[in-house]
Write a protein that holds these residues in place. Structure first.
Motif, PDB file in Angstrom:
ATOM      1  N   GLN A   5       0.861  -1.176   0.000  1.00 42.93           N
ATOM      2  CA  GLN A   5       0.000   0.000   0.000  1.00 42.93           C
ATOM      3  C   GLN A   5       0.899   1.227   0.000  1.00 42.93           C
ATOM      4  O   GLN A   5       1.711   1.401   0.915  1.00 42.93           O
ATOM      5  CB  GLN A   5      -0.888   0.026   1.237  1.00 42.93           C
ATOM      6  N   ILE A   6       0.762   2.048  -1.013  1.00 39.94           N
ATOM      7  CA  ILE A   6       1.614   3.216  -1.187  1.00 39.94           C
ATOM      8  C   ILE A   6       0.796   4.464  -0.857  1.00 39.94           C
ATOM      9  O   ILE A   6      -0.291   4.662  -1.405  1.00 39.94           O
ATOM     10  CB  ILE A   6       2.147   3.276  -2.624  1.00 39.94           C
ATOM     11  N   PHE A   7       1.317   5.282   0.039  1.00 41.61           N
ATOM     12  CA  PHE A   7       0.647   6.513   0.454  1.00 41.61           C
ATOM     13  C   PHE A   7       1.575   7.698   0.217  1.00 41.61           C
ATOM     14  O   PHE A   7       2.686   7.730   0.752  1.00 41.61           O
ATOM     15  CB  PHE A   7       0.291   6.451   1.948  1.00 41.61           C
ATOM     16  N   THR A   8       1.129   8.644  -0.593  1.00 35.53           N
ATOM     17  CA  THR A   8       1.889   9.870  -0.828  1.00 35.53           C
ATOM     18  C   THR A   8       0.958  11.059  -0.587  1.00 35.53           C
ATOM     19  O   THR A   8      -0.270  10.931  -0.715  1.00 35.53           O
ATOM     20  CB  THR A   8       2.450   9.936  -2.260  1.00 35.53           C
ATOM     21  N   PRO A   9       1.521  12.211  -0.242  1.00 35.94           N
ATOM     22  CA  PRO A   9       0.673  13.380  -0.008  1.00 35.94           C
ATOM     23  C   PRO A   9      -0.151  13.723  -1.250  1.00 35.94           C
ATOM     24  O   PRO A   9       0.347  13.639  -2.381  1.00 35.94           O
ATOM     25  CB  PRO A   9       1.673  14.495   0.300  1.00 35.94           C
ATOM     26  N   GLN A  10      -1.405  14.088  -1.031  1.00 39.25           N
ATOM     27  CA  GLN A  10      -2.262  14.515  -2.133  1.00 39.25           C
ATOM     28  C   GLN A  10      -1.789  15.848  -2.666  1.00 39.25           C
ATOM     29  O   GLN A  10      -1.138  16.615  -1.953  1.00 39.25           O
ATOM     30  CB  GLN A  10      -3.706  14.672  -1.645  1.00 39.25           C
ATOM     31  N   GLY A  11      -2.104  16.111  -3.932  1.00 39.82           N
ATOM     32  CA  GLY A  11      -1.865  17.446  -4.470  1.00 39.82           C
ATOM     33  C   GLY A  11      -0.738  17.548  -5.467  1.00 39.82           C
ATOM     34  O   GLY A  11      -0.430  18.638  -5.920  1.00 39.82           O
ATOM     35  N   ASN A  12      -0.090  16.425  -5.816  1.00 38.43           N
ATOM     36  CA  ASN A  12       0.975  16.504  -6.820  1.00 38.43           C
ATOM     37  C   ASN A  12       0.647  15.640  -8.036  1.00 38.43           C
ATOM     38  O   ASN A  12       1.528  15.093  -8.675  1.00 38.43           O
ATOM     39  CB  ASN A  12       2.336  16.134  -6.226  1.00 38.43           C
ATOM     40  N   ALA A  13      -0.665  15.532  -8.332  1.00 41.08           N
ATOM     41  CA  ALA A  13      -1.148  14.771  -9.493  1.00 41.08           C
ATOM     42  C   ALA A  13      -0.715  13.311  -9.439  1.00 41.08           C
ATOM     43  O   ALA A  13      -0.550  12.671 -10.461  1.00 41.08           O
ATOM     44  CB  ALA A  13      -0.711  15.422 -10.800  1.00 41.08           C
ATOM     45  N   SER A  14      -0.492  12.802  -8.235  1.00 47.52           N
ATOM     46  CA  SER A  14      -0.121  11.400  -7.974  1.00 47.52           C
ATOM     47  C   SER A  14       1.188  10.978  -8.636  1.00 47.52           C
ATOM     48  O   SER A  14       1.461   9.794  -8.781  1.00 47.52           O
ATOM     49  CB  SER A  14      -1.251  10.448  -8.366  1.00 47.52           C
ATOM     50  N   VAL A  15       2.015  11.942  -9.024  1.00 47.26           N
ATOM     51  CA  VAL A  15       3.277  11.630  -9.701  1.00 47.26           C
ATOM     52  C   VAL A  15       4.168  10.759  -8.820  1.00 47.26           C
ATOM     53  O   VAL A  15       4.654   9.713  -9.250  1.00 47.26           O
ATOM     54  CB  VAL A  15       4.015  12.924 -10.128  1.00 47.26           C
TER      55      VAL A  15
ATOM     56  N   GLY B  78      -6.953   5.975  -4.681  1.00 44.52           N
ATOM     57  CA  GLY B  78      -7.323   7.383  -4.653  1.00 44.52           C
ATOM     58  C   GLY B  78      -7.108   7.999  -3.282  1.00 44.52           C
ATOM     59  O   GLY B  78      -6.424   7.433  -2.432  1.00 44.52           O
ATOM     60  N   PRO B  79      -7.717   9.157  -3.037  1.00 42.08           N
ATOM     61  CA  PRO B  79      -7.559   9.831  -1.746  1.00 42.08           C
ATOM     62  C   PRO B  79      -8.070   8.946  -0.606  1.00 42.08           C
ATOM     63  O   PRO B  79      -9.127   8.331  -0.709  1.00 42.08           O
ATOM     64  CB  PRO B  79      -8.418  11.088  -1.897  1.00 42.08           C
ATOM     65  N   ASP B  80      -7.302   8.912   0.478  1.00 45.65           N
ATOM     66  CA  ASP B  80      -7.673   8.037   1.600  1.00 45.65           C
ATOM     67  C   ASP B  80      -8.479   8.749   2.680  1.00 45.65           C
ATOM     68  O   ASP B  80      -8.846   8.152   3.684  1.00 45.65           O
ATOM     69  CB  ASP B  80      -6.425   7.398   2.218  1.00 45.65           C
ATOM     70  N   GLY B  81      -8.740  10.031   2.491  1.00 38.49           N
ATOM     71  CA  GLY B  81      -9.500  10.785   3.472  1.00 38.49           C
ATOM     72  C   GLY B  81      -8.647  11.407   4.571  1.00 38.49           C
ATOM     73  O   GLY B  81      -9.152  12.097   5.439  1.00 38.49           O
ATOM     74  N   ASN B  82      -7.342  11.130   4.543  1.00 39.84           N
ATOM     75  CA  ASN B  82      -6.430  11.675   5.547  1.00 39.84           C
ATOM     76  C   ASN B  82      -5.297  12.483   4.923  1.00 39.84           C
ATOM     77  O   ASN B  82      -4.238  12.620   5.531  1.00 39.84           O
ATOM     78  CB  ASN B  82      -5.841  10.534   6.391  1.00 39.84           C
ATOM     79  N   GLY B  83      -5.496  12.947   3.700  1.00 40.70           N
ATOM     80  CA  GLY B  83      -4.486  13.772   3.047  1.00 40.70           C
ATOM     81  C   GLY B  83      -3.487  13.004   2.198  1.00 40.70           C
ATOM     82  O   GLY B  83      -2.527  13.583   1.694  1.00 40.70           O
ATOM     83  N   PHE B  84      -3.716  11.699   2.031  1.00 43.29           N
ATOM     84  CA  PHE B  84      -2.807  10.878   1.233  1.00 43.29           C
ATOM     85  C   PHE B  84      -3.521  10.337   0.003  1.00 43.29           C
ATOM     86  O   PHE B  84      -4.723  10.069   0.032  1.00 43.29           O
ATOM     87  CB  PHE B  84      -2.268   9.701   2.056  1.00 43.29           C
TER      88      PHE B  84
END
Length: 132
Positions: free
Chosen positions: A69-79, A111-117
């Protein structure tokens, strides 16, 4: 099962290096805002006796699956999430380690996990043999 889980974890840790924090499925972890991480989940599914013969010489096939499971901060077009997804998939796709064979590597955008990732999962099936 214990040695297979240890081998998979070790293989992933070595290949992932210091890319991000790795959290194993049995660890509690509170994500830090804006800091990417991955969680490695390992699940055994089915086992089957493949041969019949003298005790100690019978081969048993064990199947299972793992999910990175990969979690990255939202807002960078998932790059960044997709870069990490490619790395995770490449670590397992068609590979072997310690008698464990990995196959059917499938990335899935959650997609978005609801916690900013932003989350992407990489699902991988595995198989290994035991003798009893």
């Amino acid at each position: 099962m214990k040695s297979a889980v240890a081998a998979i974890r070790s293989y992933f840790q070595t290949g992932w290096a210091n890319e991000t924090k790795i959290v194993f499925d049995d660890e509690e972890y509170t994500p830090q805002a804006g800091v990417p991480f991955v969680r490695l989940n390992i699940r055994h599914t089915m086992g089957d006796q493949a041969t019949i013969g003298a005790p100690g010489n019978n081969r048993h096939e064990q199947l299972g699956g793992l999910t990175v499971q990969i979690f990255t901060p939202q807002g960078n077009a998932s790059v960044r999430a997709r870069e990490l997804t490619d790395k995770a998939a490449d670590l397992f796709r068609g590979k072997r380690t310690s008698g464990i064979r990995f196959y059917e590597t499938t990335p899935r955008e959650i997609g978005p996990d609801g916690n900013g990732f932003y989350q992407i999962n990489v699902d991988v099936r595995f198989q290994y043999s035991l003798y009893a």
